[in-house]
Structure formats: structure tokens, C-alpha cells
Design an enzyme around this catalytic site. Sequence first.
Site, PDB file in Angstrom:
ATOM      1  N   VAL A   1       0.845  -1.201   0.000  1.00 30.54           N
ATOM      2  CA  VAL A   1       0.000   0.000   0.000  1.00 30.54           C
ATOM      3  C   VAL A   1       0.875   1.243   0.000  1.00 30.54           C
ATOM      4  CG1 VAL A   1      -1.739   1.315   1.272  1.00 30.54           C
ATOM      5  CG2 VAL A   1      -1.880  -1.179   1.181  1.00 30.54           C
ATOM      6  N   HIS A   2       0.648   2.094  -0.976  1.00 28.33           N
ATOM      7  CA  HIS A   2       1.325   3.384  -1.104  1.00 28.33           C
ATOM      8  C   HIS A   2       0.299   4.331  -1.713  1.00 28.33           C
ATOM      9  CE1 HIS A   2       1.753   2.441  -5.401  1.00 28.33           C
ATOM     10  NE2 HIS A   2       1.960   1.213  -4.957  1.00 28.33           N
ATOM     11  N   GLY A   3       0.675   5.553  -1.989  1.00 29.63           N
ATOM     12  CA  GLY A   3      -0.291   6.547  -2.464  1.00 29.63           C
ATOM     13  C   GLY A   3      -1.119   6.115  -3.653  1.00 29.63           C
TER      14      GLY A   3
ATOM     15  N   GLY B   1      -3.412   3.247  -2.440  1.00 32.66           N
ATOM     16  CA  GLY B   1      -4.322   3.661  -1.385  1.00 32.66           C
ATOM     17  C   GLY B   1      -5.298   4.744  -1.781  1.00 32.66           C
TER      18      GLY B   1
END
Length: 160
Positions: A16-18, A21
Site C-alpha cells: 500500500v502506497h499513495g 491507497g
Amino acid sequence: MNTPNIVLTRVDNRLVHGQVGVVWTSSIGANLLLVANDDAAKSELQQELMAATAETSGVGIRFWSLEKTISTISKASPRQKIFLIIKTPQDALTLAKGGVPIKKLNVGNMHHSGNKVSLTKKVYVDQADIAAFKELVKLGVDVYIQDVPDEKKILIEDVI
């Protein structure tokens, strides 16, 4: 036993990263991020960083081992729109063989390492990855490469 409402499963070695997410979560209408990864399930630091991204998007997040995912996901509430995020194609295969109903597998990021070769500018694979993808396709999973939602999908069969 319920069939969980998995709206999308994504392979992304960053988990999960920008982009995952925020961009993907809103695009697919997910309200729960489920990170199925043995290491992340044990790492408070990884969980804190990923939870901050989920909070920004206003969605829930869980961190489960692959085994817990296999044994527990069928108990999900029908109102949970699950975005299942995993690190490798082998993890996807483990989950699928364990009974997790993965219908679509979005391949996002697989960084270059060792003897991996490029399928796209963001997806690098070795023979084990290719074998896992081929087996997933045989199991009826729609496997495709797509970095962001507005990009064209590349069917995995077209590039391996």
C-alpha cells in the site's frame, strides 16, 4: 460461508502506497484494503505507514498472513468491498489454491532484481513469476498489467 466481495486483487511489491491507497481505491470503490503478506502482518512499522495511506482515503485496512487470509476471508461481510493487495504472483497462486476467489489479478509493480526481465517499464519477472502467472490463468483468473486505472490493460498472456 460467504463469498467475499473482492473487487480487485493487485500484485504490487510496495503493497500500500499513495497510488494504491488513493487512486486505485477510489477508482474501484473499495472500502477495505486487505494486505495479505506474511511480513507485513508481523511488522508494526509497515502497518503504521500503510495505515496512514488508508486513513487518507477513508477506508479500513487489515494486515493478514496468507494463511489467515485463506482461513478467514470467507467470513467477510457482504458490505465490505475488499481490495486485496499482495506482493508476488506466487502469493496470488497460494491464495487462489487455498480457496480465495480471485477473479481478476491486476499486476502493478514488480521491481527489477536478480535475473528478472522486463515485461513493461514497471513489471519485471523471473521464471517462477511466469510459471505462477500461467497457472493462475489456467485456474481462470483474468491476469493483466495495469499501472493506473486509466491505462490500457495488457493481458499477461500477450507478454509472457
